[in-house]
Scaffold this motif. Structure first.
Motif, PDB file in Angstrom:
ATOM      1  N   TRP A 231      37.069  26.234  43.039  1.00 41.43           N
ATOM      2  CA  TRP A 231      37.431  27.429  43.581  1.00 41.43           C
ATOM      3  C   TRP A 231      39.006  27.657  43.040  1.00 41.43           C
ATOM      4  N   GLU A 232      39.669  26.731  42.659  1.00 38.99           N
ATOM      5  CA  GLU A 232      41.112  27.016  41.968  1.00 38.99           C
ATOM      6  C   GLU A 232      40.900  26.592  40.446  1.00 38.99           C
ATOM      7  N   GLY A 233      39.888  26.198  39.897  1.00 40.65           N
ATOM      8  CA  GLY A 233      39.907  25.675  38.731  1.00 40.65           C
ATOM      9  C   GLY A 233      40.481  24.669  38.291  1.00 40.65           C
ATOM     10  N   LYS A 234      40.839  23.828  39.273  1.00 41.26           N
ATOM     11  CA  LYS A 234      41.545  22.372  38.975  1.00 41.26           C
ATOM     12  C   LYS A 234      40.534  21.554  38.068  1.00 41.26           C
ATOM     13  N   ASP A 235      39.349  21.375  38.102  1.00 41.88           N
ATOM     14  CA  ASP A 235      38.865  20.437  37.457  1.00 41.88           C
ATOM     15  C   ASP A 235      37.131  20.734  37.043  1.00 41.88           C
ATOM     16  N   MET A 236      37.014  21.546  36.211  1.00 40.61           N
ATOM     17  CA  MET A 236      35.801  22.340  35.852  1.00 40.61           C
ATOM     18  C   MET A 236      34.891  21.133  35.335  1.00 40.61           C
ATOM     19  N   ALA A 237      35.582  20.290  34.694  1.00 40.65           N
ATOM     20  CA  ALA A 237      34.750  19.064  34.050  1.00 40.65           C
ATOM     21  C   ALA A 237      33.950  18.423  35.173  1.00 40.65           C
ATOM     22  N   ALA A 238      34.731  18.219  36.414  1.00 41.18           N
ATOM     23  CA  ALA A 238      33.880  17.670  37.496  1.00 41.18           C
ATOM     24  C   ALA A 238      32.917  18.386  38.161  1.00 41.18           C
ATOM     25  N   VAL A 239      33.028  19.578  37.910  1.00 39.26           N
ATOM     26  CA  VAL A 239      32.029  20.631  38.455  1.00 39.26           C
ATOM     27  C   VAL A 239      30.642  20.593  37.337  1.00 39.26           C
ATOM     28  N   GLN A 240      30.915  20.334  36.136  1.00 39.46           N
ATOM     29  CA  GLN A 240      29.864  20.158  35.126  1.00 39.46           C
ATOM     30  C   GLN A 240      29.283  18.919  35.261  1.00 39.46           C
ATOM     31  N   ARG A 241      30.102  17.624  35.741  1.00 34.70           N
ATOM     32  CA  ARG A 241      29.487  16.304  36.044  1.00 34.70           C
ATOM     33  C   ARG A 241      28.427  16.518  37.161  1.00 34.70           C
ATOM     34  N   THR A 242      29.074  17.186  38.382  1.00 37.36           N
ATOM     35  CA  THR A 242      28.213  17.397  39.396  1.00 37.36           C
ATOM     36  C   THR A 242      26.825  18.014  39.146  1.00 37.36           C
ATOM     37  N   LEU A 243      26.862  19.014  38.432  1.00 39.69           N
ATOM     38  CA  LEU A 243      25.676  20.088  38.084  1.00 39.69           C
ATOM     39  C   LEU A 243      24.660  19.070  37.093  1.00 39.69           C
ATOM     40  N   MET A 244      25.449  18.191  36.242  1.00 46.11           N
ATOM     41  CA  MET A 244      24.454  17.207  35.408  1.00 46.11           C
ATOM     42  C   MET A 244      23.765  16.553  36.327  1.00 46.11           C
ATOM     43  N   ALA A 245      24.530  15.873  37.206  1.00 50.07           N
ATOM     44  CA  ALA A 245      23.795  14.944  38.036  1.00 50.07           C
ATOM     45  C   ALA A 245      22.789  15.606  38.956  1.00 50.07           C
ATOM     46  N   LEU A 246      22.948  16.595  39.435  1.00 47.53           N
ATOM     47  CA  LEU A 246      21.995  17.278  40.066  1.00 47.53           C
ATOM     48  C   LEU A 246      20.806  17.633  39.299  1.00 47.53           C
ATOM     49  N   GLY A 247      20.874  18.161  38.077  1.00 45.92           N
ATOM     50  CA  GLY A 247      19.885  18.750  37.097  1.00 45.92           C
ATOM     51  C   GLY A 247      19.049  17.199  36.541  1.00 45.92           C
ATOM     52  N   SER A 248      19.774  16.236  36.590  1.00 42.41           N
ATOM     53  CA  SER A 248      19.086  14.754  36.012  1.00 42.41           C
ATOM     54  C   SER A 248      18.515  14.155  37.162  1.00 42.41           C
ATOM     55  N   LEU A 249      18.854  14.342  38.326  1.00 40.10           N
ATOM     56  CA  LEU A 249      18.194  14.001  39.592  1.00 40.10           C
ATOM     57  C   LEU A 249      16.884  14.846  39.807  1.00 40.10           C
ATOM     58  N   ALA A 250      16.922  16.034  39.618  1.00 40.74           N
ATOM     59  CA  ALA A 250      16.025  17.067  39.752  1.00 40.74           C
ATOM     60  C   ALA A 250      14.793  16.659  38.914  1.00 40.74           C
ATOM     61  N   VAL A 251      14.995  16.604  37.729  1.00 44.20           N
ATOM     62  CA  VAL A 251      14.143  16.262  36.577  1.00 44.20           C
ATOM     63  C   VAL A 251      13.221  14.739  37.138  1.00 44.20           C
ATOM     64  N   THR A 252      14.149  14.034  37.474  1.00 47.26           N
ATOM     65  CA  THR A 252      13.364  12.640  37.781  1.00 47.26           C
ATOM     66  C   THR A 252      12.621  12.492  38.959  1.00 47.26           C
ATOM     67  N   LYS A 253      12.990  13.540  39.811  1.00 49.67           N
ATOM     68  CA  LYS A 253      12.052  13.544  41.336  1.00 49.67           C
ATOM     69  C   LYS A 253      10.701  13.925  40.915  1.00 49.67           C
ATOM     70  N   ASP A 254      10.749  14.926  39.836  1.00 45.31           N
ATOM     71  CA  ASP A 254       9.213  15.163  39.453  1.00 45.31           C
ATOM     72  C   ASP A 254       8.284  15.528  40.648  1.00 45.31           C
ATOM     73  N   ASP A 255       9.079  16.542  41.658  1.00 41.39           N
ATOM     74  CA  ASP A 255       8.237  16.884  42.727  1.00 41.39           C
ATOM     75  C   ASP A 255       8.001  18.441  42.693  1.00 41.39           C
ATOM     76  N   GLY A 256       7.844  19.136  41.265  1.00 41.94           N
ATOM     77  CA  GLY A 256       7.356  20.614  41.203  1.00 41.94           C
ATOM     78  C   GLY A 256       8.392  21.444  41.305  1.00 41.94           C
ATOM     79  N   CYS A 257       9.583  21.194  41.843  1.00 43.00           N
ATOM     80  CA  CYS A 257      10.637  22.090  42.066  1.00 43.00           C
ATOM     81  C   CYS A 257      11.545  22.396  40.973  1.00 43.00           C
ATOM     82  N   TYR A 258      11.607  21.360  40.066  1.00 43.95           N
ATOM     83  CA  TYR A 258      12.579  21.604  38.908  1.00 43.95           C
ATOM     84  C   TYR A 258      11.964  22.504  37.965  1.00 43.95           C
ATOM     85  N   LYS A 259      12.626  23.471  37.563  1.00 43.38           N
ATOM     86  CA  LYS A 259      12.217  24.704  36.631  1.00 43.38           C
ATOM     87  C   LYS A 259      13.125  24.324  35.375  1.00 43.38           C
ATOM     88  N   GLY A 260      12.625  24.790  34.213  1.00 42.27           N
ATOM     89  CA  GLY A 260      13.590  24.591  32.960  1.00 42.27           C
ATOM     90  C   GLY A 260      12.882  23.537  31.894  1.00 42.27           C
TER      91      GLY A 260
END
Length: 161
Positions: free
Chosen positions: A126-155
């Motif tokens: 919200w304040e742009g204090k650590d956008m690298a941390a935001v990237q890290r969260t989104l990467m972790a979320l994406g990686s997790l979504a791929v490995t869950k292999d539950d049909g919900c991941y797109k891309g």
């Protein structure tokens, strides 16, 4: 002549000197412009939204995600229809509502399985204090979504390791 948003932001926060300036510069060096583009593309594909990606740059990426709407749509898209963790996504322009949505996303991401250590703080975005941390969260979320292999991941699964 109107001030740029960066000037206004600097006026509100005040300049940082010495150690706090060095710390902020180190945080900013961790931000990855190439990763920004990949994450923006994934969010658009995953949410199946007809939206433009943000122009390149940390500040544009922050502005694009800052109201929490896309983040809530993202986490909801990783769940089967009818089982979304965030029932109501607000389009409100009110700061507290936007921060609340970011918090809802973070809580839902943790429940989804993202490790607490990989989750950014609301002010990081919200304040742009650590956008690298935001990237890290989104990467972790994406990686997790791929490995869950539950049909919900797109891309493209190769976007994440």
């Amino acid at each position: 002549m109107p001030e740029s948003s960066l000037q206004m932001e600097m006026a509100n926060r005040g300049p940082s000197y010495g150690l706090s300036r060095e710390v902020q510069e180190k945080i900013e060096q961790k931000y990855d412009p190439e990763l920004e583009s990949r994450l923006a593309n994934w969010i658009i594909v995953q949410c199946e939204e007809q939206i433009e990606p943000p122009p390149p740059g940390r500040q544009h990426f922050q502005t694009w995600l800052m109201d929490g709407t896309l983040l809530c749509k993202l986490i909801n898209s990783l769940h089967p229809k009818g089982n979304e963790p965030i029932a109501k996504i607000s389009e409100s322009k009110m700061a507290f509502k936007q921060m609340e949505q970011i918090s809802q996303f973070l809580k839902a991401a943790e429940i989804y399985g993202v490790r607490t250590t990989d989750i950014f703080q609301t002010v990081d975005l919200w304040e742009g204090k650590d956008m690298a941390a935001v990237q890290r969260t989104l990467m972790a979320l994406g990686s997790l979504a791929v490995t869950k292999d539950d049909g919900c991941y797109k891309g493209d699964p190769s976007w994440f390791h």
